[in-house]
Design a protein around this motif. Structure first.
Motif, short mmCIF file in Angstrom:
data_model
loop_
_atom_site.label_atom_id
_atom_site.label_comp_id
_atom_site.label_asym_id
_atom_site.label_seq_id
_atom_site.Cartn_x
_atom_site.Cartn_y
_atom_site.Cartn_z
N GLN A 1 61.00 -32.13 17.83
CA GLN A 1 61.85 -31.38 16.95
C GLN A 1 60.83 -30.44 16.09
O GLN A 1 61.05 -29.10 15.79
N ILE A 2 59.71 -30.93 15.59
CA ILE A 2 58.63 -30.08 15.05
C ILE A 2 58.14 -29.23 15.83
O ILE A 2 57.99 -27.88 15.50
N TRP A 3 57.86 -29.52 17.08
CA TRP A 3 57.24 -28.51 18.03
C TRP A 3 58.07 -27.36 18.42
O TRP A 3 57.74 -26.35 18.55
N CYS A 4 59.42 -27.61 18.28
CA CYS A 4 60.46 -26.71 18.81
C CYS A 4 60.90 -25.58 17.52
O CYS A 4 61.24 -24.49 17.60
N PHE B 1 72.08 -16.62 23.99
CA PHE B 1 71.05 -16.89 25.27
C PHE B 1 70.19 -18.25 24.65
O PHE B 1 69.76 -18.97 25.45
N LEU B 2 69.74 -18.12 23.45
CA LEU B 2 68.91 -19.07 22.82
C LEU B 2 69.77 -19.91 21.54
O LEU B 2 70.16 -19.02 20.79
N VAL B 3 69.61 -21.19 21.43
CA VAL B 3 70.47 -21.98 20.43
C VAL B 3 69.54 -22.46 19.56
O VAL B 3 68.20 -22.90 19.92
N PHE B 4 70.00 -22.29 18.13
CA PHE B 4 69.06 -22.72 17.20
C PHE B 4 69.51 -23.91 16.56
O PHE B 4 70.63 -24.42 16.81
N ARG B 5 68.54 -24.80 15.75
CA ARG B 5 68.99 -26.06 15.49
C ARG B 5 69.98 -26.32 14.52
O ARG B 5 70.70 -26.74 14.38
N ARG B 6 70.21 -25.00 13.31
CA ARG B 6 70.96 -25.14 12.54
C ARG B 6 72.51 -25.01 13.27
O ARG B 6 73.42 -25.50 12.71
N ASP B 7 72.44 -24.07 14.02
CA ASP B 7 73.84 -24.01 14.94
C ASP B 7 74.06 -25.10 15.39
O ASP B 7 75.61 -25.48 15.14
N GLU B 8 73.60 -26.08 15.99
CA GLU B 8 73.86 -27.21 16.53
C GLU B 8 74.29 -28.30 15.35
O GLU B 8 75.36 -29.01 15.60
N GLU C 1 62.60 -24.35 14.59
CA GLU C 1 63.98 -24.13 14.21
C GLU C 1 64.81 -23.81 15.61
O GLU C 1 66.09 -23.64 15.59
N LEU C 2 64.09 -23.91 16.56
CA LEU C 2 64.89 -23.61 18.00
C LEU C 2 65.16 -25.07 18.27
O LEU C 2 64.79 -26.12 17.99
N SER C 3 66.24 -25.02 19.43
CA SER C 3 67.03 -26.20 19.48
C SER C 3 66.01 -27.08 20.72
O SER C 3 65.40 -26.09 21.51
N VAL C 4 65.97 -28.43 20.54
CA VAL C 4 65.05 -28.99 21.87
C VAL C 4 65.68 -28.87 22.94
O VAL C 4 64.89 -29.17 23.91
N ASP C 5 67.04 -28.55 23.06
CA ASP C 5 67.48 -28.51 24.31
C ASP C 5 67.19 -27.15 25.03
O ASP C 5 68.06 -26.84 26.11
N ASN C 6 66.61 -26.25 24.45
CA ASN C 6 66.47 -25.00 25.09
C ASN C 6 65.68 -25.00 26.22
O ASN C 6 64.23 -25.43 26.14
#
Length: 1491
Positions: A739-742, A768-775, A744-749
């Motif tokens: 999670q830190i590596w990604c 096209f790209l999912v952000f963690r906050r959106d999740e 604010e990006l989602s780890v599922d990208n």
């Protein structure tokens, strides 16, 4: 003898050393061996000298303090050559033998036996198997018990006991049932082993002493590694067989004693299983029982010693264990119980023990003379016929008194299911006795608990002390907790915690924690702590400028502990304990003073102190830390269960233990520490797994929250510092790192989507790209919708509150804006890593282009760009070196930087580049500079492998490659031996005297190395030799020198030899060694493969953290970021930006909630662990074995019960048959005498029966009225012994023809009866019956002696809540008494009270006598009562108002009397005698108070 032996030993090394020195100078052979021999003999000589000095000191002490007794006057006894003392004429000194015509005084033991220094002491060896040895001393009967106690403890080095077990009973060999013998042996040794007890017996190899010795022997055979059981034999010197072997004026070291059982005759041999012997000598021979008095005094002396040498009110407890025994044993039991010594009787052991066991359950009134006759006949057999009736009467009375003291009597019955073992019975007997010892003046429960702790018997404490009857407060148990912790008794610590001890209250004062560290057992941490205290004291004196003359050192404080713990945890942590303001200025640890802290750290000392002061103290943490640093697993386990931040505590323990193991020198202790560290790593893993399975978000928050209890550091940081790879490899930890590596990006990208957005960033504004906050927003919205749907369907409103909270938090979570999304994309560590890979490839491409295409004399623009690019890399390396968000300090940070292989390659490549650049800018070394830059390019390319460490597939393989490189490095040493061996031999055979170094190395090293890979030289055989390919004299530098040629210009070397050498070389080097290398690689791969995943996951953290802190711009644009950082931090001096990804400071409420949830998860983990252990195969096997043993014991017990019941039935049937036969015989005799004889016989029979079995029927009704104190055997204040009066013979109405009491009248009394006192005594009879003594005794007159007990009462306060009475401090310490004394008439107070209360107060109280209430008036069971004189007491209560003038007088008198007058609460805990306590009970009833 010893001195001569010592001189011989001393002279022999000198002679031998001279001979060896001569040999050394003559032969010059092996001087080192000769020196070692000399050193060994010198060491042996020193040891012999030391041992000799100790023995001389011991012998001098014994001769000075210990005496024996010898006869100094020979007088013929039964035999002409034997004295009346029992010794022969030859055993006497010359002065004791008088002439035959001597007609002086006759022999008397008191005048003709004297004391002289003892001549029998030292070590005793029994020989045989095991070579059993002990220590012994011959002592006089008048020896002070204090001297004997010093002999045992100071000279023989015995630890003071926690319990004294006096074993007594049959001195003759007796049969003991197999099961009872086993139980006795096991129980006796268990209680001695667990409590640290001394066992005292008669010491001879007979009877009960033999059984005790065998129990000690069985223990020694079964557990030789544990401590020795102390078995002290106190025997009579004059009855010991082969005692002459023990005699030597200087002591025997050792004395060889032979046990001659067959030839001992009337004497006895010492038991070879006892460890120490005190041989009591009264100057006579052949008389048994001489040691009884001295043994009793020794036991009494030991019983008066403080338990554990502590300043407490508890003394060493004594218990008497009885097996078998005769009349002498009965006297021993009786005297022991009179001295308040509890006795344990083993039923089934025989004789007097069984007699007492049979009547133990009966009331004293039912224990009749006839019953004792019957039991004596049953258990003593033929020996019963020799007992006189008067003795039976005396024994009946003693048995009744023994049974009456039920609190001191415990009967061990092996047939009882709930009886337990003998050890439990012994300890329960001691506790039962302590409960009723109210005269001791100490709290009963506290005494019992202190005994249980000293014995380390938590089972006894659990069943006997912590019961429903006892009510404990936490403060009442603090002393016990401290004692259990210091004494390393973890089971007691757990028991105390379960029964009310509050750790917060216990450790509230810092002094308690300091005391624990001061009392810590010797360990490695204590040594480090002592050094820190010394250094701190030295630094303080240096800073203050004071040179103290007293260098005794300062005491340990929590500041010192905090400094040492911080050293173990790491300098990145804050101190756990607040330092004092004076110490904090200069009392720094060695590590901190030698290391340079960052400016931000150095400038925030005040803030650090404030943070520590505000940090909450956790007593569980303090206790856990104390247990961990001493490597105490059991105590640490208990304390860890009490910790609040348990996961941080476990990881901190792992770090501390591993650091201590690395710094320690003891390999075994270090291994134990590592095992314990791994144990707590497993604990941390278990708790985290429970947390992660329950709530992933909270579990991640636990990993990075700054723990205020452990130096404001995080669990993750502690795990990394402790090298806990297994913990870091947990899926939850890796999920956090991902999670830190990604960012604010989602780890599922998918990675390809991230790469596409790196180039075409407008795609981030689409889906096209999912952000963690959106999740998060989407997940919370879905959850709320689900709750809303459930509420609509069920109509429930239980989730309304939680849903409102979720909605509030959902409103705070807003979607990212456009600019925030762009920043989040390019600040993601993952994106930074990809850009840096692209940048690095571009850098290598530019470097290659410059080296191969554009390397001019003057740097070209591309080359200048390369220099700028490298400068940005250098700046980044400097930033990484100085970037210290964790607060390690520059020293440790630089060490961590160098330990990383990739950083080493970075530094190496930069240094090579700088050197190559410097050479390249010169004209002379231009080409050398280029060569160096080309080599540097190789290093830069190798550095490219670091990009694969993030890959889950290639990352572990790089670790395997590193390990294989190490294997190959050591393999090359082995290979070089064969290469050089073959190369030098080949070069020497083929080439003659070649002086060109390059061609020598080529032929000796390079060519043999190439042969391994199949490149064979052409000059090792004739067919391949070409003369044109070499130079004859080696003049051509481009050609090798030709081999030695013969006359035909062909090689002269032996072809067969070179070919054989080549074959052998290929066999070993090409086949054996290369396959060995492959096998090594294969083994390394298999070994590392299982751990590579853990290692890779562990090392992944550093890469993630590096790119998390790295500026977003890739090189060379990163130099702009470096410039911004320099200006912000250095020029503007702004604080660094704090990131919460790796360390998150929580609010106090959040912290409390998180730790409470963690504690719940810890409890679940411990519960699951216990279930796993209970269901494990080993546990099941142990439980099954225990159940089988229990069933077997129960079956044996049932079998014994059935056999005993059958024997009783047969005995009863036999008795009925005998009675029937007697009745028939009586009928026949009556018929023959025609009726008259029958009536006479009948009356005689009835008369006889009246005094025997049926008497108790009539007397038992009066049992409650019998006086007991008035029938004590020993009359107080004299040496007179009463005639024994059993209960059934107390009433005057009951006939007692054998009753012959002694007449006694004290001469102290002034009052006399008119006429002859003896004659007048017949006019007075004690109204309560016989007492066993006639006359007036120590009383003032015959008949009733009036006595008044004055009870002054008052209310403590106006609310009348507590009733108090006035007490007088008695002569016995801790015992109170009521104001009392003898009177002529009950209308006045005793005159003796004038001395106690003063004349004025006495007269005022005397005027109040008529206003008082007579609570009791009548006969009192007083120990001074006789048949003709007795005490009648009047209890007078005078109640005083608080406003009464007498209260002022009493208060003034209490002050002037220095505490002899005291107001005490009226309660059952009053420390009064039994009679006065009964009077106080009646006073309480009078005032309607609960007693």
């Amino acid at each position: 003898m010893l001195l001569l032996t010592f001189i011989q030993v001393k002279e022999r090394p000198q002679e031998s050393s001279k001979m060896e020195m001569l040999q050394k100078f003559e032969n010059r052979i092996q001087p080192q061996q000769t020196i070692k021999q000399l050193q060994g003999k010198t060491l042996q000589l020193k040891q012999a000298v030391s041992c000799f000095k100790k023995r001389c000191t011991f012998a001098a002490w014994v001769r000075e303090n210990v005496n024996k007794r010898e006869c100094c006057f020979f007088e013929k006894g039964v035999r002409a050559d034997v004295c009346k003392c029992g010794y022969s004429k030859t055993d006497h000194v010359d002065e004791a033998i008088k002439p035959e015509d001597f007609t002086g005084e006759s022999w008397d033991r008191h005048r003709h036996i004297r004391e002289v220094p003892t001549d029998a002491f030292g070590d005793i060896s029994f020989g045989g198997l095991g070579q059993k040895t002990g220590q012994y001393a011959r002592v006089s009967t008048d020896t002070s018990p204090e001297i004997l106690y010093q002999l045992l403890t100071d000279q023989w080095k015995l630890s003071p006991p926690n319990l004294l077990i006096s074993v007594t009973g049959g001195a003759k060999n007796f049969y003991l049932k197999a099961r009872l013998k086993t139980v006795f042996h096991r129980g006796l040794i268990k209680v001695a082993q667990t409590t640290g007890a001394w066992i005292i017996t008669g010491g001879t190899h007979t009877g009960v002493m033999k059984h005790v010795g065998r129990a000690v022997r069985d223990y020694a055979l079964s557990s030789s590694t544990q401590g020795q059981i102390v078995a002290i034999g106190v025997a009579t010197w004059g009855i010991i067989h082969n005692r002459d072997a023990l005699v030597h004026p200087e002591g025997c070291f050792p004395a060889h004693y032979v046990m001659d059982i067959e030839g001992q005759g009337r004497l006895s041999c010492l038991d070879n299983n006892h460890t120490h012997f005190l041989l009591v000598d009264d100057g006579t021979q052949g008389q048994y029982g001489v040691e009884i008095e001295l043994r009793s005094r020794l036991e009494k002396c030991i019983a008066g010693k403080r338990l554990g040498n502590k300043e407490s009110g508890v003394t060493i407890p004594v218990v008497c264990v009885v097996l078998d025994g005769g009349p002498g044993t009965l006297n021993t039991i009786y005297n022991a119980m009179l001295n308040s010594t509890p006795c344990v009787i083993l039923e089934g052991s025989g004789r007097i023990a069984d007699v007492i066991a049979q009547v133990a359950g009966l009331p004293p009134g039912r224990i009749t003379i006839a019953l004792i006759h019957q039991l004596m006949k049953k258990f003593f057999g033929e020996e019963y016929e020799r007992f006189p009736d008067l003795k039976i009467i005396e024994w009946t009375k003693k048995i009744q008194d023994i049974i009456r003291m039920s609190q001191l009597l415990t009967v061990f019955r092996i047939s009882d299911d709930d009886q337990g073992d003998v050890d439990v019975a012994i300890l329960q007997a001691l506790l039962k006795a302590s409960r009723t010892s109210e005269s001791l003046g100490i709290d009963c429960w506290k005494r019992q608990l202190e005994l249980a702790i000293a014995w380390n018997r938590v089972d006894i404490a659990e069943t006997e002390i912590f019961t429903e009857e006892s009510h404990w407060k936490s403060s009442d148990l603090h002393w016990a907790m401290l004692s259990a912790l210091v004494g390393n008794k973890p089971q007691f610590v757990r028991l105390l915690l379960e029964n009310g001890v509050n750790l917060r209250d216990f450790l509230q004062e810092e002094e308690t924690l300091c005391e624990l560290y001061k009392e810590m057992p010797g360990c490695f941490f204590l040594g480090k702590l002592a050094k820190r205290v010394q250094n701190s004291s030295r630094i303080r004196r240096r800073v203050i400028g004071i040179r103290s003359r007293n260098h005794s050192g300062e005491l340990i404080t929590m500041t010192h502990v905090s400094g040492e713990v911080r050293h173990l945890l790491g300098s990145f942590t804050q101190p756990l304990y607040l330092p004092s303001t004076t110490i904090n200025q200069f009392n720094m640890s060695i590590e901190d003073s030698s290391s340079s802290l960052s400016k931000s750290q150095a400038g925030s000392q005040a803030a650090l102190r404030e943070a520590v002061a505000e940090a909450p103290r956790d007593p569980g943490r303090d206790l856990f830390l104390w247990a961990i640093v001493q490597n105490n697993k059991e105590l640490a386990e208990i304390a860890w269960e009490q910790c609040r931040d348990c996961m941080s505590a476990a990881l901190a323990a792992s770090q501390i233990l591993k650091k201590l193991a690395a710094e320690g020198s003891d390999a075994d202790e270090a291994e134990e520490m590592k095992e314990l560290a791994n144990h707590y790593e497993k604990h941390a893993i278990g708790v985290f797994s429970q947390c992660h399975n329950s709530d992933e978000d909270r579990a991640r928050k636990l990993l990075v929250h700054a723990s205020p209890l452990w130096g404001r550091t995080t669990c993750l940081r502690l795990a990394l510092e402790a090298d806990d790879k297994s913990f870091v490899a947990q899926s939850g930890v890796q999920a956090l790192l991902t999670q830190i590596w990604c960012g604010e990006l989602s780890v599922d990208n998918p990675v390809w989507r991230v790469m596409v957005c790196m180039v075409f960033f407008p795609l981030i504004y689409t889906s096209f790209l999912v952000f963690r906050r959106d999740e998060v927003i989407q997940r919370e919205t879905a959850k709320n919708e689900e709750i809303k749907t459930v509420e609509k369907v069920t109509g429930s409103t239980l989730r309304t509150n939680s849903r409102s909270l979720d909605l509030a938090s959902l409103r705070r979570l807003k979607p990212l804006r456009s600019w925030s999304k762009l920043v989040s994309l390019y600040s993601s560590p993952q994106v930074k890593f990809f850009w840096n890979i692209v940048s690095y490839f571009a850098f290598l491409f530019l470097f290659a282009v410059v080296l191969m295409i554009d390397f001019q004399d003057l740097p070209s623009p591309l080359e200048l760009l390369l220099y700028i690019w490298l400068l940005s890399l250098v700046c980044e390396e400097v930033r990484q070196l100085f970037h210290d968000p964790d607060g390690f300090g520059f020293r440790k940070k630089s060490k961590m930087y160098i330990n990383d292989l990739w950083n080493i390659l970075d530094v190496l490549s930069i240094i090579l580049f700088i050197i190559g650049l410097a050479l390249r800018l010169t004209t002379v070394l231009f080409y050398a500079g280029k060569v160096l830059l080309c080599i540097d390019f190789v290093v830069f390319c190798l550095r490219l492998m670091a990009i694969f460490t993030i890959s889950k597939t290639l990352g572990p393989k790089i670790i395997i490659v590193k390990r294989m490189m190490m294997d190959m490095f050591f393999f090359m040493f082995l290979l070089s031996i064969w290469v050089v061996a073959y190369g030098v031999a080949k070069q020497g055979i083929l080439i003659h005297n070649d002086n060109r170094l390059d061609w020598i190395l080529r032929g000796a090293v390079y060519e043999p190395y190439l042969i391994i890979f199949g490149d064979f030289p052409q000059n090792i055989e004739y067919s391949g030799f070409d003369l044109n390919s070499c130079s004859m004299n080696g003049t051509d530098p481009l050609k090798p020198k030709c081999p030695v040629l013969n006359e035909s210009q062909t090689p002269a070397f032996p072809e067969w030899l070179t070919i054989i050498m080549l074959c052998v070389y290929l066999l070993f080097a090409n086949i054996l060694l290369l396959n060995l290398l492959i096998a090594i690689f294969n083994f390394t791969f298999q070994e590392v493969q299982d751990n590579t995943d853990r290692i890779w996951k562990f090392q992944r953290y550093e890469l993630i953290k590096e790119y998390h802190s790295r500026p977003a711009a890739p090189p060379p644009f990163i130099i702009l970021s470096h410039l911004y950082i320099f200006i912000r931090n250095v020029v503007l001096c702004r604080p660094p930006i704090v990131c919460k990804e790796f360390k998150n400071e929580l609010l106090e409420s959040e912290e409390e909630e998180l730790l409470s949830w963690e504690a719940l998860m810890k409890d679940r983990y411990l519960q699951s662990t216990q279930q796993e252990q209970s269901q494990s195969m080993e546990r099941r096997i142990l439980d099954t074995a225990q159940k089988v043993t229990t069933i077997g014991d129960r079956l044996e017990r049932e079998e014994e019960k059935s056999s005993d019941a059958m024997l009783k039935r047969l005995a009863r049937l036999e008795e009925q048959v005998v009675q029937s036969a007697r009745a028939l015989q009586w009928i026949m005799d009556s018929l023959k005498s025609q009726g008259f004889a029958a009536k006479e016989a009948q009356s005689l029979t009835l008369t006889t029966t009246d005094e025997s079995p049926d008497t108790y029927v009539s007397t038992s009704e009066k049992e409650d009225g019998f006086h007991v104190n008035a029938r004590q055997f020993h009359y107080p204040g004299s040496k007179v012994t009463r005639f024994p009066v059993p209960d059934e013979k107390v009433p005057w109405e009951v006939g007692f023809s054998s009753y012959m009491p002694i007449y006694f009248a004290s001469e102290d009394s002034e009052d006399q009866v008119d006429g002859s006192e003896v004659a007048a005594s017949d006019n007075y009879k004690n109204p309560q019956g016989r007492t066993g003594i006639r006359g007036r005794g120590t009383l003032s007159r015959l008949g009733p002696n009036l006595h008044v007990d004055l009870v002054l009462t008052r209310w403590r306060d106006s609310e009348r809540s507590v009733l108090e009475y006035l007490a007088v401090l008695g002569e016995t310490q801790g015992l109170l008494a009521l104001p009392a004394g003898p009177v002529q008439t009950t209308d006045v107070l005793p005159v003796t009270l004038k001395r106690t209360m003063g004349k004025t107060l006495y007269e005022k109280l005397n005027e109040k006598v008529s206003d008082g209430i007579k609570v009791f008036e009548g006969y009192v069971d007083d120990c001074r009562n006789t048949d003709n004189a007795w005490v009648e007491t009047t209890v007078l209560n005078i109640h005083l108002d608080r406003s009464s003038p007498l209260m002022v007088d009493i208060s003034n008198m209490a002050v002037s009397a220095y505490g002899s007058l005291l107001w005490q609460e009226v309660s059952g805990r009053a420390r009064l005698s039994s009679n006065q306590r009964e009077s106080l009970r009646q006073i309480a009833e009078l005032h309607n108070r609960k007693f």
